[in-house]
Scaffold this active site. Structure first.
Site: not given
Ligand code: PEP
Length: 239
Positions: A7-9, A92, A94, A160, A166, A198, A219-220
């Site tokens: 997930n590039w957000k 998600h 966010e 999640e 993040g 993470s 994500g990141g």
């Molecule tokens: C996500 O955006 O779904 C996520 C899990 O982010 P991160 O891996 O950066 O914690």
């Protein structure tokens, strides 16, 4: 089959998308891992071209439930159909916490995605306060109750914990296994359940070693092609 989804957000330009996919296709050729990327809406068309004919699938990070009309800033299922997305990511953290998306709204979105035959990646997870108060299981149930009977073959659930997204902090491996098994017990289906929060090149092997975890939503770390490739390989080795 396991699943490693990125997930590039709100990151990733059109140029980034082209370069990234080229590099990823050179880097990995997974036989037992389904890989999918979720770029921003502006790069979806280019993503479609970049991954065409490859093992990489792609999806949108969000979608509105109405077909068309006065919904400024929103994207409809038909628009995503035209691009040919393979998945729609919904709920998600966010979206839930920054944009106040409710369980009711997410149910409508899920129904709309199914009307258009999109498999959904449905995200759930508790906040730190909720975990500290011992209500994680109740939160998971509340987030799933409206969609439990709607989820169908092809869909995935991503567990999640909000406090792990993040932050560089993850639950222990036992805690991940426990939460994922709650989700599976509650759903009583074979829908794959991914872990997200993470996931990185340092912890991917340990997380992938938990048999009950069907994959990762990243994500990141999915923005760095070398790191994402290491995570894909970690899940491939643990099949
Ligand atoms: C996500 O955006 O779904 C996520 C899990 O982010 P991160 O891996 O950066 O914690």
């Amino acid at each position: 089959m396991r699943y490693v989804f990125g997930n590039w957000k709100m990151n990733g330009t059109i140029a980034f998308t082209r370069d990234y996919v080229k590099a990823l296709l050179n880097e990995v050729r997974p036989a037992t891992v389904q890989v999918a990327l979720f770029p921003p809406f502006t790069a979806l068309s280019n993503m479609a071209d970049a991954v065409n004919g490859s093992f990489v699938k792609f999806g949108s990070q969000n979608m509105y439930f109405e077909e068309s009309g006065a919904f400024t800033g929103e994207i409809s299922p038909a628009m995503l159909e035209e691009i040919g997305v393979d998945y729609v990511l919904l709920g998600h953290s966010e979206r839930r916490h920054i944009f106040n998306e409710s369980d009711e709204l997410l149910m409508k979105k899920l129904e709309a995605a199914h009307r258009h035959n999109f498999p959904v990646v449905f995200c759930i997870g508790e906040t730190l306060d909720e975990r500290k108060s011992g209500v994680t299981k109740d939160v998971i149930k509340r987030q799933l109750i409206l969609v439990k009977d709607l989820l169908r073959l092809g869909d995935l659930v991503a567990y999640e914990p909000v406090w792990a997204i993040g932050t560089g902090v993850t639950p222990t491996m036992d805690e991940i296994a426990e939460s994922i098994s709650w989700v599976k017990d509650y759903l009583k289906t074979d829908i794959p359940v991914l872990y997200g929060g993470s996931v990185n090149k340092g912890n991917a092997k340990d997380i992938a070693a938990i048999n009950i975890v069907d994959g990762a939503l990243v994500g990141g770390a999915s923005l760095k092609v070398d790191e994402f490739a290491i995570i894909i390989k970690a899940f491939g080795e643990n099949n």
